[in-house]
Design a protein around this motif. Sequence first.
Motif, PDB file in Angstrom:
ATOM      1  N   GLY A 585     -16.226   4.218   0.840  1.00 33.57           N
ATOM      2  CA  GLY A 585     -16.270   3.047   1.723  1.00 33.57           C
ATOM      3  C   GLY A 585     -14.891   2.481   1.993  1.00 33.57           C
ATOM      4  O   GLY A 585     -13.879   3.011   1.537  1.00 33.57           O
ATOM      5  N   ASP A 586     -14.837   1.378   2.758  1.00 31.19           N
ATOM      6  CA  ASP A 586     -13.580   0.712   3.103  1.00 31.19           C
ATOM      7  C   ASP A 586     -13.327  -0.427   2.128  1.00 31.19           C
ATOM      8  O   ASP A 586     -14.228  -1.246   1.842  1.00 31.19           O
ATOM      9  CB  ASP A 586     -13.632   0.148   4.529  1.00 31.19           C
ATOM     10  N   TYR A 587     -12.077  -0.481   1.652  1.00 31.35           N
ATOM     11  CA  TYR A 587     -11.708  -1.517   0.695  1.00 31.35           C
ATOM     12  C   TYR A 587     -10.488  -2.276   1.230  1.00 31.35           C
ATOM     13  O   TYR A 587      -9.530  -1.672   1.723  1.00 31.35           O
ATOM     14  CB  TYR A 587     -11.384  -0.897  -0.676  1.00 31.35           C
ATOM     15  N   SER A 588     -10.565  -3.608   1.131  1.00 31.96           N
ATOM     16  CA  SER A 588      -9.449  -4.470   1.571  1.00 31.96           C
ATOM     17  C   SER A 588      -8.570  -4.778   0.388  1.00 31.96           C
ATOM     18  O   SER A 588      -9.060  -5.158  -0.693  1.00 31.96           O
ATOM     19  CB  SER A 588      -9.970  -5.774   2.183  1.00 31.96           C
ATOM     20  N   VAL A 589      -7.279  -4.632   0.603  1.00 27.60           N
ATOM     21  CA  VAL A 589      -6.306  -4.903  -0.448  1.00 27.60           C
ATOM     22  C   VAL A 589      -5.389  -6.020   0.057  1.00 27.60           C
ATOM     23  O   VAL A 589      -4.629  -5.833   1.015  1.00 27.60           O
ATOM     24  CB  VAL A 589      -5.483  -3.651  -0.783  1.00 27.60           C
ATOM     25  N   ASN A 590      -5.475  -7.189  -0.550  1.00 24.84           N
ATOM     26  CA  ASN A 590      -4.660  -8.342  -0.157  1.00 24.84           C
ATOM     27  C   ASN A 590      -3.337  -8.308  -0.905  1.00 24.84           C
ATOM     28  O   ASN A 590      -3.302  -8.206  -2.131  1.00 24.84           O
ATOM     29  CB  ASN A 590      -5.386  -9.643  -0.460  1.00 24.84           C
ATOM     30  N   VAL A 591      -2.262  -8.421  -0.111  1.00 19.02           N
ATOM     31  CA  VAL A 591      -0.926  -8.354  -0.694  1.00 19.02           C
ATOM     32  C   VAL A 591      -0.185  -9.631  -0.330  1.00 19.02           C
ATOM     33  O   VAL A 591      -0.126 -10.024   0.855  1.00 19.02           O
ATOM     34  CB  VAL A 591      -0.157  -7.122  -0.184  1.00 19.02           C
ATOM     35  N   LEU A 592       0.403 -10.290  -1.345  1.00 11.15           N
ATOM     36  CA  LEU A 592       1.186 -11.496  -1.128  1.00 11.15           C
ATOM     37  C   LEU A 592       2.633 -11.093  -0.866  1.00 11.15           C
ATOM     38  O   LEU A 592       3.266 -10.457  -1.689  1.00 11.15           O
ATOM     39  CB  LEU A 592       1.107 -12.407  -2.353  1.00 11.15           C
ATOM     40  N   VAL A 593       3.149 -11.491   0.319  1.00 10.71           N
ATOM     41  CA  VAL A 593       4.515 -11.158   0.726  1.00 10.71           C
ATOM     42  C   VAL A 593       5.379 -12.395   0.544  1.00 10.71           C
ATOM     43  O   VAL A 593       5.070 -13.469   1.082  1.00 10.71           O
ATOM     44  CB  VAL A 593       4.571 -10.679   2.186  1.00 10.71           C
ATOM     45  N   ASN A 594       6.461 -12.256  -0.201  1.00  7.70           N
ATOM     46  CA  ASN A 594       7.403 -13.356  -0.435  1.00  7.70           C
ATOM     47  C   ASN A 594       8.722 -13.034   0.269  1.00  7.70           C
ATOM     48  O   ASN A 594       9.402 -12.072  -0.080  1.00  7.70           O
ATOM     49  CB  ASN A 594       7.640 -13.537  -1.938  1.00  7.70           C
ATOM     50  N   TYR A 595       9.069 -13.906   1.310  1.00 10.36           N
ATOM     51  CA  TYR A 595      10.276 -13.669   2.094  1.00 10.36           C
ATOM     52  C   TYR A 595      11.475 -14.341   1.437  1.00 10.36           C
ATOM     53  O   TYR A 595      11.329 -15.315   0.670  1.00 10.36           O
ATOM     54  CB  TYR A 595      10.093 -14.191   3.520  1.00 10.36           C
ATOM     55  N   PRO A 596      12.661 -13.879   1.746  1.00  9.08           N
ATOM     56  CA  PRO A 596      13.872 -14.438   1.122  1.00  9.08           C
ATOM     57  C   PRO A 596      14.057 -15.925   1.387  1.00  9.08           C
ATOM     58  O   PRO A 596      14.680 -16.626   0.603  1.00  9.08           O
ATOM     59  CB  PRO A 596      15.002 -13.621   1.746  1.00  9.08           C
ATOM     60  N   ASP A 597      13.543 -16.438   2.540  1.00  7.60           N
ATOM     61  CA  ASP A 597      13.724 -17.856   2.853  1.00  7.60           C
ATOM     62  C   ASP A 597      12.712 -18.739   2.140  1.00  7.60           C
ATOM     63  O   ASP A 597      12.654 -19.943   2.359  1.00  7.60           O
ATOM     64  CB  ASP A 597      13.637 -18.088   4.365  1.00  7.60           C
ATOM     65  N   THR A 604      -3.108  -7.713   4.649  1.00 11.25           N
ATOM     66  CA  THR A 604      -4.201  -6.909   4.109  1.00 11.25           C
ATOM     67  C   THR A 604      -4.060  -5.462   4.536  1.00 11.25           C
ATOM     68  O   THR A 604      -3.814  -5.182   5.729  1.00 11.25           O
ATOM     69  CB  THR A 604      -5.560  -7.459   4.576  1.00 11.25           C
ATOM     70  N   ALA A 605      -4.242  -4.574   3.561  1.00 13.72           N
ATOM     71  CA  ALA A 605      -4.307  -3.142   3.848  1.00 13.72           C
ATOM     72  C   ALA A 605      -5.744  -2.691   3.676  1.00 13.72           C
ATOM     73  O   ALA A 605      -6.463  -3.170   2.791  1.00 13.72           O
ATOM     74  CB  ALA A 605      -3.397  -2.372   2.916  1.00 13.72           C
ATOM     75  N   VAL A 606      -6.177  -1.777   4.508  1.00 12.54           N
ATOM     76  CA  VAL A 606      -7.538  -1.238   4.423  1.00 12.54           C
ATOM     77  C   VAL A 606      -7.451   0.214   3.932  1.00 12.54           C
ATOM     78  O   VAL A 606      -6.783   1.045   4.563  1.00 12.54           O
ATOM     79  CB  VAL A 606      -8.272  -1.315   5.765  1.00 12.54           C
TER      80      VAL A 606
END
Length: 672
Positions: A585-597, A604-606
């Motif tokens: 099946g399809d799975y959602s992967v949530n990723v927290l992105v922290n920018y330099p500022d 989200t990646a599927v």
Amino acid sequence: MKEKKFSRRRAMRARVSGLALALFAGILPTALAGSAVAQTASAYVDSKGNPVTIEQLRQAGNDTVAFLYEGAAADVPRPADMDIWPSGDVYDSFNIQPVTPIADGEVGMCAVTMMGQSQGFNIVRTSPTAVGSYRDVTRDFAQTTPLVAQTRYDQQPQFDNGYMLTRPATTADAADALTESGRVQVVGADAGYFTLAMDGWGDHYYVNAAIGEMNQSSRLRIATAEDVNNFRLVLRLDSVTDVDHSVTAMNNWTGWWAPGYTQAPSANFTVTYEVSNGVTYAIVEATTIPADTWATITFHGRVPADAYVAGGQLFSWSAATASFPNLGCEMPTPRWDETSHFPGASVSLPNVGDVIPQGTTPAETTVTAASIDWATTTGTTTGEVSIDAATGVLTTEVPADAVPGTYTVPVTITYGDGTSQIVDVIINVLPVAAYLDTTVNQGETATVAAPLDQAGNAMPEGTTYAPGTDVPAWATVNADGTITVSPDATVPADVYEVPVVVTLPSGEVTTVIAKVTVVNPNAPAYENGTVKQSETITIPTPANPDGSAPPEGTTYAPGDNVPSWVAVNEDGTLTASPGTDVAPGDYSVNVLVNYPDGSTATITAVITVVAPVPPVGTDPATTASVAPAAGGSSLASTGADASGLVWFAAPIAFAGAALLFTARRRGQRDHN
């Protein structure tokens, strides 16, 4: 005269020097006061008591006018229509007609006709041989332009066709009496500029009373507040009267009737007589008559005893021309100021010029405006223009999609006599500034181009720009209309409005809105991935929409609900290793992105998990292993499809058998 100061509104329009006026006056004799025989307003009789029609009286007046111009200099203006003697209306006594066409809005040469006709009481005569008499005349028609002290001379001049007599404004005029052109119209209550009045009486003087002759006397009064040039007057007494030619000079009388004036030099005048068509005319001429002077002359004639009866009437007429350098004769010219309007405006313009004449004859004065072909963003639209003749208000509607431009509306004023002039009305459509929508990235600077008008052209030179209310702190409105926008990373991605106050060179002010869309340039996204159970894949670091990598120093961390079989790596890559226990099946992967500022975002990646493919001839749902051959070992079933191995092994076996056969033959040869 006491002077009143005023502010001249505008310089007086160009005048035609030496304007000539033709003024006409006529009288009817009256009976002695207290006479028992009263004359009604509608009944006229001749000296014998026979009825006289108005047309007969008018014909004698018109004949006098014709004789006046027959002897006048060639350059003296002549009315285009000589049939101008009034027929009964007191306000018909002052007539004005164009001699030659008058250019639009200019002062021109006209024949101004002033006429007078008075209805007198009946002659009193005690016996057929007695001398008849009458004391005075009444005046049905005006005989003078105003200012004579006596109210009996103060009649309001009217111009049947709508024209008007004007003079330059002076410091003696009240400011509210001035028109926009710096001239004053000569009307009933205005100070008088030329007076031509006639008295009349009949008695026993200058005649042979013994045989019953009666004297007909006619006194002419002249007064002028203006310099007069080329004065010429003709006078005729009744057709039954024998004119006395002995009067050849002006009278030294009194100017009580024109207070403040002095007597004009008698030497300026000549008096002669001439017969035309059986009628004797007295002719009075003067090269000049000074301003603020008066003059009088009295003519006499003998009426034979058998030429009149008690109750009869005697008549006389006069006509005059003169040039007045300071007076103008012109068409009343309404005007509408040039105005500017934005598209969609309702236009209502008052008449700021001369009042549109009302009640003119033989037809009403009409005012008509041409339609306007408005240029619009989609083509051309025709709009109507209307004018209320009573109020002078001009109205029209500017289309909402009109483009900038100047429109000239010809307005035609047709006066009572059919003459006309055209006045142009200028209406400008103003440009409306419009900005193009602009997009800018957070942390970057962009310039919003200067606005264009609704036709796509640059705004007119001299247009100024200023920030409106609540301009975002990161936006700067420049003097040339451009806008510099520099949103940093703390400005949320959204659509913003930047109000700009636009002031046109003509002074009109509007506020327009520039729309600026702020976007986050760091909007990375993962590529979707597919992995089989019990296998491992790596999903690359996310990239921005333009393919660029997020800024250096960006870090990544697992977000909420990340599957246990997925690892979020520091470089942003994802490692996915689902076991057989992970359902496809399809799975959602949530990723927290922290920018330099310091800003953050969750992306989200599927990842799609699929089951392995089972071997040929097996049922992946029921087969767990394959039985080994005799003496062999058992292999756990991988669930792979083995059908392809059969086709692969057959050629190998065939090739091996061929090699074995070849080797054996070679051995046999060697042995032999």
